[in-house]
Design a protein around this motif. Structure first.
Motif, PDB file in Angstrom:
ATOM      1  N   LEU A  30     108.060  -5.082  82.411  1.00  0.00           N
ATOM      2  CA  LEU A  30     108.647  -4.054  83.271  1.00  0.00           C
ATOM      3  C   LEU A  30     107.977  -2.707  83.020  1.00  0.00           C
ATOM      4  O   LEU A  30     107.582  -2.007  83.961  1.00  0.00           O
ATOM      5  CB  LEU A  30     110.153  -3.929  83.010  1.00  0.00           C
ATOM      6  N   TYR A  31     107.859  -2.361  81.742  1.00  0.00           N
ATOM      7  CA  TYR A  31     107.276  -1.064  81.384  1.00  0.00           C
ATOM      8  C   TYR A  31     105.827  -0.966  81.858  1.00  0.00           C
ATOM      9  O   TYR A  31     105.373   0.102  82.282  1.00  0.00           O
ATOM     10  CB  TYR A  31     107.344  -0.852  79.875  1.00  0.00           C
ATOM     11  N   GLY A  32     105.105  -2.073  81.813  1.00  0.00           N
ATOM     12  CA  GLY A  32     103.715  -2.065  82.256  1.00  0.00           C
ATOM     13  C   GLY A  32     103.570  -1.675  83.708  1.00  0.00           C
ATOM     14  O   GLY A  32     102.524  -1.164  84.121  1.00  0.00           O
ATOM     15  N   VAL A  33     104.634  -1.864  84.495  1.00  0.00           N
ATOM     16  CA  VAL A  33     104.615  -1.518  85.913  1.00  0.00           C
ATOM     17  C   VAL A  33     105.333  -0.204  86.186  1.00  0.00           C
ATOM     18  O   VAL A  33     104.800   0.678  86.865  1.00  0.00           O
ATOM     19  CB  VAL A  33     105.245  -2.652  86.758  1.00  0.00           C
ATOM     20  N   ASN A  34     106.561  -0.054  85.645  1.00  0.00           N
ATOM     21  CA  ASN A  34     107.355   1.119  86.039  1.00  0.00           C
ATOM     22  C   ASN A  34     107.211   2.324  85.106  1.00  0.00           C
ATOM     23  O   ASN A  34     107.651   3.421  85.447  1.00  0.00           O
ATOM     24  CB  ASN A  34     108.834   0.741  86.193  1.00  0.00           C
ATOM     25  N   LYS A  35     106.632   2.121  83.919  1.00  0.00           N
ATOM     26  CA  LYS A  35     106.401   3.212  82.955  1.00  0.00           C
ATOM     27  C   LYS A  35     107.682   4.003  82.651  1.00  0.00           C
ATOM     28  O   LYS A  35     107.643   5.211  82.417  1.00  0.00           O
ATOM     29  CB  LYS A  35     105.305   4.161  83.451  1.00  0.00           C
ATOM     30  N   ASN A  36     108.785   3.303  82.609  1.00  0.00           N
ATOM     31  CA  ASN A  36     110.064   3.917  82.250  1.00  0.00           C
ATOM     32  C   ASN A  36     110.102   4.119  80.740  1.00  0.00           C
ATOM     33  O   ASN A  36     110.240   3.160  79.976  1.00  0.00           O
ATOM     34  CB  ASN A  36     111.213   3.016  82.712  1.00  0.00           C
ATOM     35  N   GLU A  37     109.999   5.368  80.291  1.00  0.00           N
ATOM     36  CA  GLU A  37     109.889   5.652  78.863  1.00  0.00           C
ATOM     37  C   GLU A  37     111.149   5.266  78.100  1.00  0.00           C
ATOM     38  O   GLU A  37     111.094   5.079  76.887  1.00  0.00           O
ATOM     39  CB  GLU A  37     109.569   7.131  78.643  1.00  0.00           C
ATOM     40  N   ALA A  38     112.269   5.149  78.783  1.00  0.00           N
ATOM     41  CA  ALA A  38     113.485   4.715  78.097  1.00  0.00           C
ATOM     42  C   ALA A  38     113.309   3.312  77.524  1.00  0.00           C
ATOM     43  O   ALA A  38     113.841   2.995  76.453  1.00  0.00           O
ATOM     44  CB  ALA A  38     114.671   4.754  79.058  1.00  0.00           C
ATOM     45  N   ILE A  39     112.553   2.471  78.228  1.00  0.00           N
ATOM     46  CA  ILE A  39     112.273   1.124  77.730  1.00  0.00           C
ATOM     47  C   ILE A  39     111.447   1.196  76.451  1.00  0.00           C
ATOM     48  O   ILE A  39     111.775   0.564  75.437  1.00  0.00           O
ATOM     49  CB  ILE A  39     111.539   0.292  78.795  1.00  0.00           C
ATOM     50  N   ALA A  40     110.378   1.971  76.475  1.00  0.00           N
ATOM     51  CA  ALA A  40     109.500   2.092  75.307  1.00  0.00           C
ATOM     52  C   ALA A  40     110.250   2.680  74.121  1.00  0.00           C
ATOM     53  O   ALA A  40     110.072   2.231  72.973  1.00  0.00           O
ATOM     54  CB  ALA A  40     108.286   2.941  75.654  1.00  0.00           C
ATOM     55  N   ASN A  41     111.087   3.672  74.371  1.00  0.00           N
ATOM     56  CA  ASN A  41     111.825   4.311  73.276  1.00  0.00           C
ATOM     57  C   ASN A  41     112.825   3.343  72.644  1.00  0.00           C
ATOM     58  O   ASN A  41     112.972   3.313  71.409  1.00  0.00           O
ATOM     59  CB  ASN A  41     112.555   5.552  73.797  1.00  0.00           C
ATOM     60  N   GLU A  42     113.515   2.570  73.488  1.00  0.00           N
ATOM     61  CA  GLU A  42     114.460   1.592  72.942  1.00  0.00           C
ATOM     62  C   GLU A  42     113.736   0.542  72.110  1.00  0.00           C
ATOM     63  O   GLU A  42     114.193   0.169  71.019  1.00  0.00           O
ATOM     64  CB  GLU A  42     115.237   0.917  74.071  1.00  0.00           C
ATOM     65  N   LEU A  43     112.596   0.083  72.597  1.00  0.00           N
ATOM     66  CA  LEU A  43     111.844  -0.920  71.857  1.00  0.00           C
ATOM     67  C   LEU A  43     111.332  -0.364  70.533  1.00  0.00           C
ATOM     68  O   LEU A  43     111.282  -1.086  69.527  1.00  0.00           O
ATOM     69  CB  LEU A  43     110.694  -1.453  72.707  1.00  0.00           C
ATOM     70  N   ASP A  44     110.954   0.901  70.497  1.00  0.00           N
ATOM     71  CA  ASP A  44     110.515   1.505  69.235  1.00  0.00           C
ATOM     72  C   ASP A  44     111.632   1.482  68.195  1.00  0.00           C
ATOM     73  O   ASP A  44     111.383   1.234  67.003  1.00  0.00           O
ATOM     74  CB  ASP A  44     110.044   2.940  69.467  1.00  0.00           C
ATOM     75  N   GLU A  45     112.853   1.734  68.632  1.00  0.00           N
ATOM     76  CA  GLU A  45     113.988   1.681  67.708  1.00  0.00           C
ATOM     77  C   GLU A  45     114.187   0.263  67.178  1.00  0.00           C
ATOM     78  O   GLU A  45     114.436   0.059  65.986  1.00  0.00           O
ATOM     79  CB  GLU A  45     115.256   2.161  68.420  1.00  0.00           C
ATOM     80  N   ILE A  46     114.067  -0.706  68.074  1.00  0.00           N
ATOM     81  CA  ILE A  46     114.223  -2.107  67.670  1.00  0.00           C
ATOM     82  C   ILE A  46     113.101  -2.514  66.720  1.00  0.00           C
ATOM     83  O   ILE A  46     113.333  -3.198  65.707  1.00  0.00           O
ATOM     84  CB  ILE A  46     114.250  -3.009  68.911  1.00  0.00           C
ATOM     85  N   ILE A  47     111.880  -2.108  67.031  1.00  0.00           N
ATOM     86  CA  ILE A  47     110.724  -2.460  66.199  1.00  0.00           C
ATOM     87  C   ILE A  47     110.885  -1.904  64.790  1.00  0.00           C
ATOM     88  O   ILE A  47     110.513  -2.552  63.804  1.00  0.00           O
ATOM     89  CB  ILE A  47     109.426  -1.962  66.862  1.00  0.00           C
ATOM     90  N   GLU A  48     111.446  -0.723  64.673  1.00  0.00           N
ATOM     91  CA  GLU A  48     111.673  -0.142  63.341  1.00  0.00           C
ATOM     92  C   GLU A  48     112.610  -1.022  62.525  1.00  0.00           C
ATOM     93  O   GLU A  48     112.387  -1.250  61.328  1.00  0.00           O
ATOM     94  CB  GLU A  48     112.257   1.261  63.484  1.00  0.00           C
TER      95      GLU A  48
END
Length: 691
Positions: free
Chosen positions: A131-149
């Motif tokens: 999804l992020y690869g298409v819509n570039k919704n930074e909320a997705i990337a930020n949530e994933l960064d929290e999960i990755i941590e």
């Protein structure tokens, strides 16, 4: 004093020398990370530099669905399916995120879910990344960064990462293969590579590399006690993608080793296999290069084949490709349902008499009511065929991929996007006391499945579908899937190209592709003509193109200019499909298919209390496609007259005379849309009366 001074100077110099070396090493690592972050080859299967691939991937985000069938499905995935699934997996019901928090010491509690639940959580993360690869919704990337941590904190110092084992400290890693640790590994590695490609970050990739290094140290050289662990083969695909991302050849070596180990040991139960079937169930009885038949658990098998296809893309080993072609033929022509589904039974045995669960049985043995057809298996079939398409350039693989995507790949989720089926039978019947014996699924779709592997697999497939729509040929573009979309990418020579595709496919057969930007030099456009599309026509700016053959790619090579329009028109006739004579379960019955879409009849469209067994197709009746934009999410139904048998078969066997029929006008709906209108019966195959 002089001696002390000299000693001090030496220590001082040594300190700064070590500090400088450490800083240099740190700089090298950071530079390496930067190189990884700037890697522009961002395909789902990143085969841009793979030497034995004929059709290369476009980058994630190069194509986006804009209108029609797939745009609608992708929007539901973006707005409902994936966010809703996140609420489940991050909450107390799905418990996937909780498992990582507990393993990281951030939360008290016990592991919940099956041993492979980590892998399912990674699949949901991967779906978000598409999804992020298409819509570039930074909320997705930020949530994933929290999960990755949190995932990073759960990872052990040596790189090990599988939460059920970490949380349950009475079990040692890699002591029994039923714990599915390598399944979790494979989805971790794949998701981390995709994360790196679409975000340019290395925080998830660092975790994956640390874990893959742990696996390499553990499995190379191989110990006898570990030879049988590579049975749920997602790790092969994950390792190959990590090799493509990092260029570290150890990961490709390990991926190939997992293939080479199969069939090299005695098939006996031991401490590492206890609690899970052995032999053909896990494809360990025969080496892959010698295998002639698809056997065992269908998901394990097709993940295995897809991984082997990835290895072939890098090595070009002919013996490996020969085996994959044999197995493709066996699956497609002797064990696959008309919907593209695979895995005929919940429980059974292989032709070599090994116990089988959720998998393949004998050739042409194709039950309808008890067909298991796990959603994951169907999705794996499309994954395998996408890879075979890229390796061979043969459109038949695109046909199977498309068949799954429009039928058994979508049928595992409700139209709304919140309820699920695990299995995908071709017939469902009601029964008061013996429902469970007659059917493999619940009466209605479920809001959560305890074994949650299929739902995230399905939604990540919808999310990544734009990346399957096109490929790059040696000097051009191949069109693999049809539907309204825009493509903005570069050819392999680096020149820019923009395409705009307009179509109401699969409800209509006309496709128009407008060239919006192109290089001045000649290049080829390859358009997949499905095998069912006999009589298709193709033109450029109104000028007919010759040699358009169903079951192949039509090639148009010329100098293009902005404004050129390619028009493909595929006949969308309604067709009756009969099974091979050896498929006893569908003798004298037909399925109904239009384009790539298989149809079914449901109780909701029949007179009250009509048994699905009493519905007959009237051979002389012409079924008329009717597009209904507001019906069940928008679809073309097939309208016409059907025959309802009135005399009932009550006994095990009974005398029969001329049956009595009533004629009833109704419609068929696409198979993928069944079980969205409450409890009822359904069938794909129906008896035919020619008159």
């Amino acid at each position: 004093m002089k001696k002390i001074t000299l000693l001090s100077l030496c220590l001082f110099a040594l300190f700064f020398s070590c500090k400088e070396n450490k800083e240099t090493a740190s700089t090298d690592i950071n530079q390496n990370k930067k190189v990884l972050a700037l890697d522009k080859n961002g395909g789902i299967v990143n085969n841009t530099n793979s030497p034995h691939v004929k059709l290369k991937s476009i980058d994630i985000g190069d194509c986006r669905w804009t209108e029609g069938f797939w745009a609608d499905k992708w929007r539901v995935a973006e707005e409902v399916m994936i966010p809703h699934m996140g609420e489940i997996l991050k909450g107390d019901v799905g418990h996937g995120y909780n498992n990582f928090k507990i393993a990281a010491g951030l939360k008290e509690g016990e592991h919940k879910g099956f041993w492979w639940h980590d892998g399912d959580f990674y699949k949901w993360m991967e779906a978000n990344l598409y999804l992020y690869g298409v819509n570039k919704n930074e909320a997705i990337a930020n949530e994933l960064d929290e999960i990755i941590e949190v995932i990073g904190k759960a990872q052990q110092e040596d790189g090990y990462l599988s939460t059920p084992i970490i949380i349950n400290d009475t079990i040692d890693p890699f002591t029994n293969r039923r714990y599915h640790e390598l399944y979790n590994s494979g989805h971790l590695l794949t998701a981390a590579c995709i994360h790196n490609r679409v975000t340019g970050k290395t925080n998830f990739l660092d975790i994956a590399i640390k874990h893959a290094d742990y696996l390499y140290e553990l499995f190379v050289p191989i110990q006898d006690s570990l030879k049988r662990f590579g049975f749920n083969q997602t790790q092969i695909m994950g390792l190959v993608e990590l090799y493509r991302t990092t260029k570290d050849e150890r990961y490709l070596e390990l991926a190939e080793q997992f293939i080479n180990l199969r069939g090299t040991f005695d098939i006996v139960e031991d401490s590492t296999t206890k609690g899970y079937p052995i032999g053909d169930m896990v494809q360990e009885r025969v080496p892959l290069r010698e295998e002639t038949e698809a056997v065992g658990h269908a998901v394990l098998a097709l993940y295995y084949y897809a991984g082997a296809a990835d290895v072939y893309a890098e090595t070009g080993e002919k013996e490996l490709m020969d085996a994959l072609n044999r197995l493709w033929d066996n699956v497609t022509n002797k064990k696959m349902y008309v919907t593209g589904a695979i895995g005929q039974t919940h429980y059974g045995r292989s032709s070599r008499l090994d116990k089988i669960e959720e998998g393949f049985i004998d050739e042409y043995m194709m039950p309808n009511m008890t067909a298991y057809n796990e959603t994951c298996a169907n999705i794996c079939n499309s994954m395998f065929n996408y890879r075979m398409l890229t390796l061979s350039g043969d459109s038949k693989h695109g046909d199977v991929m498309e068949l799954v995507l429009h039928n058994s790949g979508l049928s595992g989720i409700s139209l709304e996007g919140k309820d699920y089926y695990y299995s995908n039978p071709l017939r469902k019947v009601d029964g008061a006391l013996d429902y469970d014996k007659m059917n493999v699924e619940f009466p209605e779709r479920q809001p959560y499945l305890k074994c949650f592997c299929c739902p995230p697999n399905l939604v990540r497939t919808i999310a990544k579908s734009p990346g399957w729509a096109y490929s790059k040929s040696e000097n051009g573009i191949a069109v693999n899937l049809y539907g309204g979309n825009k493509l903005e990418t570069t050819l392999l020579d680096g020149s820019a190209i923009k395409l705009n595709q307009k179509s109401n496919y699969p409800w209509e057969g006309e496709v128009k592709i407008t060239i919006e930007e192109t290089k001045p030099e000649a290049f080829e456009m390859l358009l997949r003509i499905p095998a069912w599309a006999e009589g298709s026509t193709l033109n450029v700016n109104g000028e007919a193109i010759e040699n358009v053959v169903a079951g192949s790619f039509a090639k148009i090579e010329r100098e293009w200019k902005a404004g050129d329009v390619i028009t493909l028109d595929m006949p969308m006739d309604v067709k009756f499909i009969e099974g091979h004579p050896r498929i006893e379960e569908v003798r004298n019955q037909v399925a109904v298919k239009r384009g790539p879409v298989v149809y079914c009849v449901e109780s909701a469209d029949l007179p009250k209390d009509t048994s699905i067994f009493d519905v007959y197709v009237k051979g002389s009746n012409e079924l008329k496609p009717t597009y209904r934009p507001d019906y069940l999410g928008g679809m073309a139904t097939l309208d016409g007259e059907f025959m309802i048998r009135k005399d009932k078969a009550l006994g095990m066997y009974q005398e029969v005379g001329m049956p009595k029929f009533d004629t009833y006008k109704t419609h068929l709906i696409p198979y993928y849309a069944w079980s969205n209108r409450g409890v009822g019966e359904m069938t794909v195959f129906m008896p035919m009366i020619w008159n």
